[in-house]
Design an enzyme around this catalytic site. Structure first.
Site, PDB file in Angstrom:
ATOM      1  N   ASP A  98      69.777  51.136  17.637  1.00 13.67           N
ATOM      2  CA  ASP A  98      69.220  52.209  18.464  1.00 13.67           C
ATOM      3  C   ASP A  98      67.811  51.860  18.948  1.00 13.67           C
ATOM      4  O   ASP A  98      67.095  51.108  18.288  1.00 13.67           O
ATOM      5  CB  ASP A  98      69.205  53.517  17.645  1.00 13.67           C
ATOM      6  CG  ASP A  98      69.090  54.749  18.520  1.00 13.67           C
ATOM      7  OD1 ASP A  98      69.240  54.638  19.758  1.00 13.67           O
ATOM      8  OD2 ASP A  98      68.842  55.838  17.970  1.00 13.67           O
ATOM      9  N   HIS A 134      68.708  47.538  27.289  1.00 11.22           N
ATOM     10  CA  HIS A 134      70.039  47.171  26.782  1.00 11.22           C
ATOM     11  C   HIS A 134      70.221  45.646  26.823  1.00 11.22           C
ATOM     12  O   HIS A 134      70.812  45.064  25.918  1.00 11.22           O
ATOM     13  CB  HIS A 134      71.135  47.853  27.602  1.00 11.22           C
ATOM     14  CG  HIS A 134      71.128  49.349  27.450  1.00 11.22           C
ATOM     15  ND1 HIS A 134      71.005  49.968  26.224  1.00 11.22           N
ATOM     16  CD2 HIS A 134      71.216  50.367  28.373  1.00 11.22           C
ATOM     17  CE1 HIS A 134      71.014  51.295  26.397  1.00 11.22           C
ATOM     18  NE2 HIS A 134      71.129  51.550  27.685  1.00 11.22           N
ATOM     19  N   LEU A 177      81.537  34.388   9.473  1.00 13.74           N
ATOM     20  CA  LEU A 177      81.221  35.821   9.585  1.00 13.74           C
ATOM     21  C   LEU A 177      82.254  36.559  10.447  1.00 13.74           C
ATOM     22  O   LEU A 177      82.637  36.081  11.518  1.00 13.74           O
ATOM     23  CB  LEU A 177      79.841  35.966  10.241  1.00 13.74           C
ATOM     24  CG  LEU A 177      79.385  37.393  10.570  1.00 13.74           C
ATOM     25  CD1 LEU A 177      79.023  38.156   9.299  1.00 13.74           C
ATOM     26  CD2 LEU A 177      78.199  37.380  11.526  1.00 13.74           C
TER      27      LEU A 177
HETATM   28  C1  IPE Z   1      74.031  55.827  18.366  1.00 20.27           C
HETATM   29  O1  IPE Z   1      72.895  55.890  19.154  1.00 20.27           O
HETATM   30  C2  IPE Z   1      75.107  55.074  19.087  1.00 20.27           C
HETATM   31  C3  IPE Z   1      74.894  53.640  19.222  1.00 20.27           C
HETATM   32  C4  IPE Z   1      73.905  52.970  18.713  1.00 20.27           C
HETATM   33  C5  IPE Z   1      75.914  52.941  19.965  1.00 20.27           C
HETATM   34  P1  IPE Z   1      72.607  57.136  20.096  1.00 20.27           P
HETATM   35  O2  IPE Z   1      71.307  56.886  20.755  1.00 20.27           O
HETATM   36  O3  IPE Z   1      73.768  57.387  20.983  1.00 20.27           O
HETATM   37  O4  IPE Z   1      72.512  58.321  19.036  1.00 20.27           O
HETATM   38  P2  IPE Z   1      71.812  59.748  19.124  1.00 20.27           P
HETATM   39  O5  IPE Z   1      72.241  60.351  20.420  1.00 20.27           O
HETATM   40  O6  IPE Z   1      70.340  59.515  19.089  1.00 20.27           O
HETATM   41  O7  IPE Z   1      72.291  60.462  17.917  1.00 20.27           O
HETATM   42  C1  IPE Z   2      71.006  52.177  21.786  1.00 18.81           C
HETATM   43  O1  IPE Z   2      69.847  52.450  22.491  1.00 18.81           O
HETATM   44  C2  IPE Z   2      72.107  51.648  22.677  1.00 18.81           C
HETATM   45  C3  IPE Z   2      73.224  52.578  22.861  1.00 18.81           C
HETATM   46  C4  IPE Z   2      73.334  53.740  22.296  1.00 18.81           C
HETATM   47  C5  IPE Z   2      74.293  52.135  23.748  1.00 18.81           C
HETATM   48  P1  IPE Z   2      69.610  53.816  23.257  1.00 18.81           P
HETATM   49  O2  IPE Z   2      70.078  53.664  24.663  1.00 18.81           O
HETATM   50  O3  IPE Z   2      70.209  54.943  22.520  1.00 18.81           O
HETATM   51  O4  IPE Z   2      68.027  53.899  23.223  1.00 18.81           O
HETATM   52  P2  IPE Z   2      67.126  55.188  23.007  1.00 18.81           P
HETATM   53  O5  IPE Z   2      67.617  55.892  21.796  1.00 18.81           O
HETATM   54  O6  IPE Z   2      67.276  56.006  24.249  1.00 18.81           O
HETATM   55  O7  IPE Z   2      65.747  54.637  22.833  1.00 18.81           O
HETATM   56 MG    MG Z   3      69.497  56.207  21.105  1.00 21.85          MG
END
Ligand code: IPE
Ligand code: IPE
Ligand code: MG
Length: 236
Positions: free
Chosen positions: A16, A33, A127
């Site tokens: 995240d 990303h 792995l």
């Molecule tokens: C969790 O992250 C999903 C992934 C890392 C793929 P999100 O950014 O979607 O989660 P929330 O919305 O903060 O709970």
């Molecule tokens: C995690 O990063 C990637 C996915 C959930 C696909 P985020 O896109 O959720 O990044 P934040 O949480 O907005 O910083």
């Molecule tokens: Mg996120």
């Protein structure tokens, strides 16, 4: 790299913070990303060095479909590119690539790339890298229940025999051990529908580091922390 005394057999990571990483730099979210996809290679390397057996990465949740169409599209493109560019290298290193989730929801071209990568690396013994894609823990449990009902109706399963071990054989993760260590980056204290069944006794490690900045050293710190814990599983 100093090797900790206990190595988790299975590490699961909620990757995240890509969006916040990009925002801090005044970049579009897709740049975050992209940087996040690059961090994956570092963690795969570290897991191989430490001889971790399984690494599950939460790459796209069931709920992530709610994001703006442009972001979803760029994430799918990135996944496709990641598979196209990295499969050979992973194959050479003995990585076995797998995926869990409602994979049929993914665009055809992604499904195709994924299928090729899985087939190509199927007999590798290093792995096991499991990508969670269009994955939701609740959805997985529902799919598991449907599978149980189907087996009961077909006469292959007696309801009286159903217990946690039997049920686990109906989940997407039936071929893998449960995670020993669950890592979440970017400081959020929640599980966001990830591996709800499987993490019942996982050790948790939450770091403020944003996913694109996550490197070997931090994985090692998480494993070192894990190695110092006492896992009691309800015992004494
Ligand atoms: C969790 O992250 C999903 C992934 C890392 C793929 P999100 O950014 O979607 O989660 P929330 O919305 O903060 O709970
Ligand atoms: C995690 O990063 C990637 C996915 C959930 C696909 P985020 O896109 O959720 O990044 P934040 O949480 O907005 O910083
Ligand atoms: Mg996120």
């Amino acid at each position: 790299m100093p090797v900790p005394s206990q190595i988790p057999r299975h590490i699961a990571i909620i990757m995240d913070g890509n969006g916040r990483w990009a925002k801090e730099r005044g970049l579009p979210r897709r740049a975050g990303h992209r940087a996040g996809a690059d961090a994956v290679g570092h963690v795969v390397d570290a897991c191989q060095e430490l001889k971790v057996g399984y690494l599950t990465l939460y790459a796209f949740s069931s709920e992530n479909w709610k994001r703006p169409a442009g972001e979803v599209k760029s994430l799918m493109k990135l996944l496709e590119r990641f598979l196209k560019e990295k499969t050979s290298e992973m194959d050479e290193r003995g990585v076995r690539l797998q995926a869990i989730g409602r994979l049929k929801d993914l665009p055809e071209s992604c499904q195709q790339q994924l299928h090729e990568a899985v087939e190509r690396t199927r007999s590798n013994t290093g792995l096991t890298l499991i990508l969670a894609l269009s994955y939701g823990g609740r959805e997985e449990i529902i799919d598991g229940i449907k599978s149980v009902i189907h087996h009961v109706r077909e006469g292959h399963l007696d309801v009286g025999m159903l217990d946690p071990d039997v049920f686990a054989k109906h989940l997407y993760t039936r071929y893998y051990p449960d995670p020993d260590l669950l890592i979440r980056t970017s400081g959020e204290m929640r599980v966001s529908n990830f591996l709800l069944w499987q993490i019942s006794y996982a050790e948790m490690y939450i770091t403020k580091t944003l996913w694109p900045d996550f490197r070997k050293e931090e994985l090692l710190a998480a494993v070192t922390d894990y190695a110092a814990r006492s896992r009691r599983f309800g015992g004494i």
